[in-house]
Design a protein around this motif. Structure first.
Motif, PDB file in Angstrom:
ATOM      1  N   GLY A  39       9.711   8.894  41.485  1.00 41.50           N
ATOM      2  CA  GLY A  39       8.711   9.736  42.132  1.00 41.50           C
ATOM      3  C   GLY A  39       8.762  11.149  41.600  1.00 41.50           C
ATOM      4  O   GLY A  39       9.458  11.453  40.637  1.00 41.50           O
ATOM      5  N   GLY A  40       8.035  12.018  42.266  1.00 40.78           N
ATOM      6  CA  GLY A  40       8.002  13.425  41.872  1.00 40.78           C
ATOM      7  C   GLY A  40       8.723  14.320  42.849  1.00 40.78           C
ATOM      8  O   GLY A  40       8.701  15.532  42.695  1.00 40.78           O
ATOM      9  N   ASP A  41       9.338  13.756  43.878  1.00 47.03           N
ATOM     10  CA  ASP A  41      10.057  14.511  44.908  1.00 47.03           C
ATOM     11  C   ASP A  41       9.163  15.565  45.546  1.00 47.03           C
ATOM     12  O   ASP A  41       9.571  16.678  45.813  1.00 47.03           O
ATOM     13  CB  ASP A  41      11.328  15.137  44.330  1.00 47.03           C
ATOM     14  N   LEU A  42       7.900  15.178  45.810  1.00 50.61           N
ATOM     15  CA  LEU A  42       6.926  16.105  46.389  1.00 50.61           C
ATOM     16  C   LEU A  42       6.997  16.162  47.910  1.00 50.61           C
ATOM     17  O   LEU A  42       6.317  16.978  48.535  1.00 50.61           O
ATOM     18  CB  LEU A  42       5.508  15.709  45.962  1.00 50.61           C
ATOM     19  N   GLY A  43       7.786  15.287  48.491  1.00 46.63           N
ATOM     20  CA  GLY A  43       7.933  15.240  49.945  1.00 46.63           C
ATOM     21  C   GLY A  43       9.031  14.267  50.305  1.00 46.63           C
ATOM     22  O   GLY A  43       9.639  13.647  49.439  1.00 46.63           O
ATOM     23  N   PRO A  44       9.297  14.128  51.599  1.00 50.47           N
ATOM     24  CA  PRO A  44      10.354  13.223  52.014  1.00 50.47           C
ATOM     25  C   PRO A  44      10.010  11.765  51.692  1.00 50.47           C
ATOM     26  O   PRO A  44       8.845  11.364  51.720  1.00 50.47           O
ATOM     27  CB  PRO A  44      10.457  13.445  53.522  1.00 50.47           C
ATOM     28  N   ALA A  45      11.049  11.001  51.393  1.00 49.96           N
ATOM     29  CA  ALA A  45      10.914   9.567  51.153  1.00 49.96           C
ATOM     30  C   ALA A  45      10.881   8.835  52.499  1.00 49.96           C
ATOM     31  O   ALA A  45      11.224   9.419  53.536  1.00 49.96           O
ATOM     32  CB  ALA A  45      12.082   9.084  50.292  1.00 49.96           C
ATOM     33  N   PRO A  46      10.473   7.570  52.517  1.00 45.57           N
ATOM     34  CA  PRO A  46      10.373   6.849  53.782  1.00 45.57           C
ATOM     35  C   PRO A  46      11.642   6.869  54.638  1.00 45.57           C
ATOM     36  O   PRO A  46      11.571   7.110  55.852  1.00 45.57           O
ATOM     37  CB  PRO A  46      10.011   5.429  53.347  1.00 45.57           C
ATOM     38  N   TYR A  47      12.794   6.642  54.046  1.00 42.81           N
ATOM     39  CA  TYR A  47      14.025   6.667  54.849  1.00 42.81           C
ATOM     40  C   TYR A  47      14.396   8.083  55.288  1.00 42.81           C
ATOM     41  O   TYR A  47      15.064   8.264  56.303  1.00 42.81           O
ATOM     42  CB  TYR A  47      15.193   5.984  54.128  1.00 42.81           C
ATOM     43  N   ASP A  48      13.948   9.085  54.547  1.00 40.57           N
ATOM     44  CA  ASP A  48      14.119  10.471  54.994  1.00 40.57           C
ATOM     45  C   ASP A  48      13.378  10.668  56.311  1.00 40.57           C
ATOM     46  O   ASP A  48      13.903  11.248  57.264  1.00 40.57           O
ATOM     47  CB  ASP A  48      13.553  11.470  53.973  1.00 40.57           C
TER      48      ASP A  48
END
Length: 134
Positions: A39-48
């Motif tokens: 990904g691009g680390d533009l936001g939290p991931a689902p488990y985040d």
């Protein structure tokens, strides 16, 4: 801590392979996977988001209970971790209670209440998830 129906809409943004816009209850959140997951680390991931939801619900439930009993809880903090061991999900939750006037009995009760927040109950139950084509 409501029984209302919650609606969410999630749509890819096209910014990278996994970036999505999440619209839930009138709040817009960007979601994505970290760089090392493509990904691009533009936001939290689902488990985040799931881990944060557990912490948010825990803090709110503890606050609600303390307020109902008029206990001198100044602030509640929740520190969480999530990881997988094989197929098993492991959540660790540390609840920090600030309030010099709290008795040991009150502290113990608030920690017990922390394990009863609705999101905690959902994660530890067997929720039904129905998937259909749209």
């Amino acid at each position: 801590m409501s029984d209302k129906t919650i609606s969410a809409h999630v749509a890819e943004t096209g910014e990278n392979a996994f970036a999505v816009n999440i619209n839930v209850s009138g709040h817009l959140i960007k979601g994505d996977e970290p760089l090392d997951a493509g990904g691009g680390d533009l936001g939290p991931a689902p488990y985040d988001l799931l881990t944060a939801a557990l912490g948010e619900c825990t803090a709110m439930t503890v606050r609600w209970y303390a307020n109902q009993h008029q206990w001198p809880l100044d602030k509640v903090e929740v520190r969480l971790t999530h990881h997988k061991e094989g197929v098993q999900d492991i959540f660790k939750k540390e609840v920090i209670l600030h309030g010099a006037g709290l008795t040991e009995e009150q502290r113990a009760r608030l920690i017990a209440i922390a394990a009863k927040c609705p999101v905690h109950k959902t994660i530890t139950s067997s929720p039904i998830i129905e998937t259909s084509a749209g």
